[in-house]
Write an enzyme that holds these catalytic residues in place. Structure first.
Site, PDB file in Angstrom:
ATOM      1  N   LYS A 187     -79.596  16.356 -43.881  1.00 51.23           N
ATOM      2  CA  LYS A 187     -80.077  17.742 -44.009  1.00 51.23           C
ATOM      3  C   LYS A 187     -80.191  18.108 -45.481  1.00 51.23           C
ATOM      4  O   LYS A 187     -81.167  18.700 -45.924  1.00 51.23           O
ATOM      5  CB  LYS A 187     -79.079  18.661 -43.285  1.00 51.23           C
ATOM      6  CG  LYS A 187     -79.547  19.947 -42.792  1.00 51.23           C
ATOM      7  CD  LYS A 187     -80.577  19.924 -41.699  1.00 51.23           C
ATOM      8  CE  LYS A 187     -80.750  18.694 -40.900  1.00 51.23           C
ATOM      9  NZ  LYS A 187     -81.988  18.393 -40.334  1.00 51.23           N
ATOM     10  N   CYS A 204    -100.052  16.016 -39.174  1.00 46.81           N
ATOM     11  CA  CYS A 204    -101.364  16.637 -39.196  1.00 46.81           C
ATOM     12  C   CYS A 204    -101.475  17.604 -38.012  1.00 46.81           C
ATOM     13  O   CYS A 204    -101.022  17.313 -36.910  1.00 46.81           O
ATOM     14  CB  CYS A 204    -102.539  15.665 -39.114  1.00 46.81           C
ATOM     15  SG  CYS A 204    -102.644  14.582 -40.532  1.00 46.81           S
TER      16      CYS A 204
END
Ligand code: G6P
Length: 589
Positions: free
Chosen positions: A468, A2
């Protein structure tokens, strides 16, 4: 996790809030919202999904000069408009980064006082709590002082109050918050990149401080005004733009040669080594944990110190056996990862020496650790780390090297030669970044499963390669110790299953060659990343990388893996910089 922003000043607020939110989108992007005040009325606009959805529903040129904004990574309640921030209850509107742990009991108390709630969030409960207290005293400073005593958990709040339509209030505990200053314009943000288009000057809000921003900026602790020192962001504001690249991830990979050089330069000045320690724990999450595994190999092999590497979410709750001359290293790009921070605090409770290897200056971990070494990656925006991981690996590698030298485990000549080889490594990294990885991406992008294999140092690197790929392409991939594959997982290898094998470790190459052959015998398509030529029957595709030495070789292997992940994700049409469900800064447990 956030991102929160706010602006009060002479400029139009909406474009600033949007720009700042976009710079924080790496912190979460499942919904976004802003609240602004116009003609004493508060307007709240929220949208599910990325910030561009919010942008489409805003009138950019509207004349208003104060507002707060939020980009969300859902914790309490699904990502929808109702749960999106800002939340307004009574006279209070706020945005929040963090988690309020005692929100259920607070909610019960507030419900008895006839408050009702629209969302499932912990945040709306805090808006109600502040409103309840403010209604009694009509004094925001006193209210915020009192409210912090009632909240358990982590938070950074940007707050508006209907009765003070020209003011933003900000408080924080364990979630980061800065206050940007440009003449008489003031900003709040979870991270510095959000304000860099406007100013490089900022205050760092400390725990327990309250910021009040209107036509001036004042700070209070326990009701008393305090003076704070203005800080200056030293980096380049272009670090938060794509500079012509399609994705931040590609831009950041292209910066890796430079990051390597800067890290070496920085570490030459660093005096800290491990020479006084007899054992080390390395604790981190995600890619930073994988850095620890590379570090373990190099420190054990060359500095002759046993190293235990653990994920922070486990370490923070495990039984401790404190030892003398023991060092706990925490590694974190953001310096805010909740589990890593908690692990660090736990180690300090046992009075263990702690070292933070951190990218973001003055982040919580950087400030909490006894010693800190900053990695020289600069701001990293793409959620999947590339240049910061390279900087972490380089930092640990140089620490292992320096320790080996200080412990007389290598000669001055050897030490200097290896140190110099990092510059050679930077040039080679540049060359590897300019190679074509489209053939490997073509072999992989339509598959559903693949494996990464390696032994020792190669296994540590394979784990990061696999992560990844998973993070940004949503392909299922597993990293396995080559020798362990035959104990079950080889049953999943089918005709054409891509298997990427990392083979830069000289000591065990012959073993890895045999493992490649086992895979090929079952139809697997072996892409070998090796620094020497291999027998032609041990691979289908060979990516040859330079052989320098054990300290620099990891950087050679990681580049092809990062690039392959990028091109696979691109071929699959994924949102490379903002993979689904992920966030770059994970400030919740
Ligand atoms: C998140 C990110 C990962 C990162 C991990 C640790 O999960 O998506 O890329 O490796 O957090 O982050 P840190 O900031 O502590 O390095």
């Amino acid at each position: 996790m956030c991102g929160i922003v706010g602006y009060v000043g002479k400029k139009k607020a909406i474009p600033i809030l949007l720009n700042s939110l976009k710079a924080l989108e790496y912190r979460g992007y499942d919904s976004a919202g802003i609240a602004y005040i116009k003609d004493h009325d508060i307007h709240i606009i929220k949208k599910q999904g990325k910030i561009k959805n919010l942008e489409q529903s805003l009138s950019i040129n509207e004349d208003n000069h104060i507002g707060i904004g939020h980009t969300r990574w859902a914790t309490h309640g699904i990502p929808n408009e109702v749960n999106a921030h800002p939340h307004k209850v009574g006279m209070i509107t706020l945005v929040h980064n963090g988690i309020i742990e005692n929100y259920e009991s607070l909610r019960q108390d507030l419900t008895q006082d006839s408050y009702t709630f629209k969302s499932e969030t912990d945040t709306e409960v805090v808006a109600a709590l502040i409103d309840q207290m403010y209604q009694k005293n009509h004094d925001m400073l006193q209210t915020l002082n009192e409210v912090t005593k009632k909240l358990e958990g982590t938070y950074a709040f940007g707050i508006l109050c209907d009765e003070h339509p020209d003011t933003i209030y900000a408080i924080r505990k364990d979630s980061p918050l800065i206050i940007g200053v440009q003449d008489e314009d003031y900003f709040i943000a979870s991270d510095v990149p959000a304000i860099l288009n406007y100013t490089k000057e900022y205050y760092l809000l400390e725990q327990g401080e309250i910021a009040i921003l209107n036509d001036t900026c004042t700070f209070y602790v326990e009701g008393k005004e305090i003076k704070k020192k203005l800080k200056n962001f030293e980096g380049d504001s272009s670090s938060v733009s794509k500079s012509g690249y399609e994705h931040f991830m590609m831009k950041e990979m292209m910066e890796e040669p430079d990051v390597l050089r800067k890290t070496v330069h920085h570490m030459k000045e660093e005096t800290f080594t491990f020479k006084d320690y007899q054992s080390i724990d390395i604790v981190a999450c995600g890619s930073a944990y994988h850095t620890g595994l590379v570090g373990k190999y190099l420190i054990e092999q060359y500095a002759d110190i046993p190293v235990n590497v653990e994920v922070a979410s486990e370490y923070r709750y495990k039984k401790f056996f404190p030892k003398k001359n023991h060092l706990v290293i925490v590694i974190s790009q953001s310096g805010e990862t909740a589990d890593t921070l908690a692990a660090l605090k736990r180690a300090k409770e046992y009075s263990l020496d702690t070292l933070g290897i951190v990218n973001v200056k003055e982040s919580s971990i950087a400030r909490e650790a006894d010693q800190v070494i900053y990695t020289m990656a600069g701001p990293e925006i793409a959620v999947a780390t590339t240049k910061a991981y390279l900087a972490q690996v380089t930092t640990l590698s140089l620490l292992a090297l320096k320790t080996a030298y200080e412990k007389d485990l290598m000669t001055k000549e050897e030490y200097e030669e290896i140190l110099h080889s990092f510059d050679v490594g930077a040039v080679k990294v540049g060359k590897l970044l300019n190679k074509d990885y489209s053939e490997q991406a073509k072999q992989i992008y339509e598959k559903t499963d693949l494996f990464y294999l390696g032994r020792g140092l190669d296994y540590a690197l394979a784990m990061e390669g696999s992560l990844k790929l998973k993070e940004i392409s949503y392909l299922h991939s597993e990293a396995y110790a080559s020798g362990e594959l035959k104990h079950g997982t080889i049953s999943l290898v089918e005709d054409g299953t891509p298997v990427i094998t990392v083979m830069i470790d000289d000591h065990i190459r012959s073993k890895s060659i045999s493992n490649n052959k086992e895979v090929r015998a079952r139809g697997g398509y072996v892409i070998a990343i090796s620094n020497t030529d291999l027998p032609s029957d041990s691979y289908d595709d060979l990516i040859l990388v330079p052989h320098i030495n054990d300290f620099v070789n990891p950087m050679m292997a990681l580049i092809p893996m990062q690039m392959i992940s990028y091109y696979v994700a691109k071929a699959r049409g994924c949102d490379i910089d903002k993979p689904k469900n992920l966030a770059k800064s994970v400030t919740v447990e």
